[in-house]
Design a protein around this motif. Structure first.
Motif, PDB file in Angstrom:
ATOM      1  N   ASP A 168      43.902  39.695  98.669  1.00 29.96           N
ATOM      2  CA  ASP A 168      43.403  40.700  98.637  1.00 29.96           C
ATOM      3  C   ASP A 168      42.045  40.750  98.109  1.00 29.96           C
ATOM      4  O   ASP A 168      41.595  40.321  97.129  1.00 29.96           O
TER       5      ASP A 168
ATOM      6  N   THR B 247      51.456  35.785  98.522  1.00 28.42           N
ATOM      7  CA  THR B 247      51.203  37.063  98.933  1.00 28.42           C
ATOM      8  C   THR B 247      49.940  37.182  99.497  1.00 28.42           C
ATOM      9  O   THR B 247      49.125  36.011  99.459  1.00 28.42           O
TER      10      THR B 247
ATOM     11  N   ARG C 230      41.068  40.288  94.033  1.00 30.52           N
ATOM     12  CA  ARG C 230      41.960  41.162  93.272  1.00 30.52           C
ATOM     13  C   ARG C 230      43.317  40.766  92.849  1.00 30.52           C
ATOM     14  O   ARG C 230      44.011  40.100  94.233  1.00 30.52           O
ATOM     15  N   PHE C 231      43.657  40.725  91.748  1.00 33.49           N
ATOM     16  CA  PHE C 231      45.090  40.117  91.385  1.00 33.49           C
ATOM     17  C   PHE C 231      46.102  41.307  90.933  1.00 33.49           C
ATOM     18  O   PHE C 231      45.711  41.604  89.727  1.00 33.49           O
ATOM     19  N   LYS C 232      46.708  41.942  91.686  1.00 37.77           N
ATOM     20  CA  LYS C 232      47.372  42.856  90.992  1.00 37.77           C
ATOM     21  C   LYS C 232      48.488  42.397  90.278  1.00 37.77           C
ATOM     22  O   LYS C 232      49.176  43.086  89.188  1.00 37.77           O
ATOM     23  N   LYS C 233      49.189  41.230  90.465  1.00 36.79           N
ATOM     24  CA  LYS C 233      50.461  40.540  89.701  1.00 36.79           C
ATOM     25  C   LYS C 233      49.589  39.275  89.118  1.00 36.79           C
ATOM     26  O   LYS C 233      49.175  38.667  89.774  1.00 36.79           O
TER      27      LYS C 233
ATOM     28  N   SER D 258      38.747  43.508  84.129  1.00 34.70           N
ATOM     29  CA  SER D 258      40.350  44.088  83.977  1.00 34.70           C
ATOM     30  C   SER D 258      39.958  45.496  84.646  1.00 34.70           C
ATOM     31  O   SER D 258      39.371  46.308  83.978  1.00 34.70           O
ATOM     32  N   GLN D 259      40.525  45.794  85.954  1.00 34.75           N
ATOM     33  CA  GLN D 259      40.148  47.009  86.283  1.00 34.75           C
ATOM     34  C   GLN D 259      41.651  47.974  86.098  1.00 34.75           C
ATOM     35  O   GLN D 259      42.555  47.240  85.687  1.00 34.75           O
ATOM     36  N   LYS D 260      41.712  49.019  86.791  1.00 34.63           N
ATOM     37  CA  LYS D 260      42.732  49.774  86.538  1.00 34.63           C
ATOM     38  C   LYS D 260      44.167  49.178  86.979  1.00 34.63           C
ATOM     39  O   LYS D 260      45.203  49.217  86.374  1.00 34.63           O
ATOM     40  N   ASN D 261      44.140  48.815  88.328  1.00 38.10           N
ATOM     41  CA  ASN D 261      45.232  48.148  88.784  1.00 38.10           C
ATOM     42  C   ASN D 261      45.237  46.717  89.214  1.00 38.10           C
ATOM     43  O   ASN D 261      46.155  46.283  90.007  1.00 38.10           O
ATOM     44  N   PHE D 262      44.299  46.160  88.575  1.00 35.61           N
ATOM     45  CA  PHE D 262      44.420  44.658  88.921  1.00 35.61           C
ATOM     46  C   PHE D 262      43.216  43.801  88.104  1.00 35.61           C
ATOM     47  O   PHE D 262      42.558  44.628  87.702  1.00 35.61           O
TER      48      PHE D 262
ATOM     49  N   ARG E 137      47.591  41.723  80.055  1.00 32.29           N
ATOM     50  CA  ARG E 137      46.537  40.988  80.664  1.00 32.29           C
ATOM     51  C   ARG E 137      46.048  40.003  79.952  1.00 32.29           C
ATOM     52  O   ARG E 137      45.106  39.437  80.472  1.00 32.29           O
TER      53      ARG E 137
END
Length: 151
Positions: free
Chosen positions: A110, A107, A117-120, A75-79, A19
């Motif tokens: 989100d 995509t 939110r950005f997961k990727k 920076s969160q756990k999944n995104f 990240r």
């Protein structure tokens, strides 16, 4: 995921390796494109961009000792999250952002009220975020905040 840091550099240094680059680029994009007057700091345990007390002595209505928040990166756990108070408070700005997003990212968007939110990490639209940052000055944000949010 809470990161205990006193400076934005320390925040980034504590991020997982995968990240660090994305958050660093996002931070640089915001810093280079925010109008003059916003200040970078750690705000709510995130990298924050605020209207300082020198421009808005009243501070944040929830805690007037704090400067008026505008943008945060976390920076969160999944995104990785970008919180932008302007898109929460200004429907026209929100509509613009939602309309532009598909031109940059394939995509689905989100998003919560102010949270993108950005997961990727490869899907972060840095140029779009840069353009979003240019759309509101501290004075614009203060006026919008006082009109729509501060009760």
């Amino acid at each position: 995921m809470t990161i205990d840091a006193k400076t934005p550099d320390e925040y980034i240094a504590k991020l997982p390796q995968e990240r660090k680059e994305a958050v660093s680029i996002l931070r640089k994009s915001i810093k280079e494109n925010l109008p003059k007057g916003f200040e970078e700091c750690i705000s709510y345990k995130m990298i924050g961009y605020v209207v300082p007390h020198s421009l808005y002595p009243n501070g944040y209505h929830c805690d007037p000792k704090l400067p008026l928040p505008f943008i945060n990166i976390a920076s969160q756990k999944n995104f990785v999250a970008l919180y932008h108070s302007g898109i929460y408070a200004d429907k026209k700005l929100l509509d613009w952002f939602v309309g532009e997003y598909p031109k940059y990212v394939k995509t689905k968007l989100d998003m919560g009220k102010s949270c993108i939110r950005f997961k990727k990490m490869e899907n972060i639209p840095y140029k779009l975020i840069a353009e979003l940052c240019q759309k509101m000055t501290p004075e614009d944000w203060i006026n919008l905040y006082e009109k729509n949010i501060k009760k």
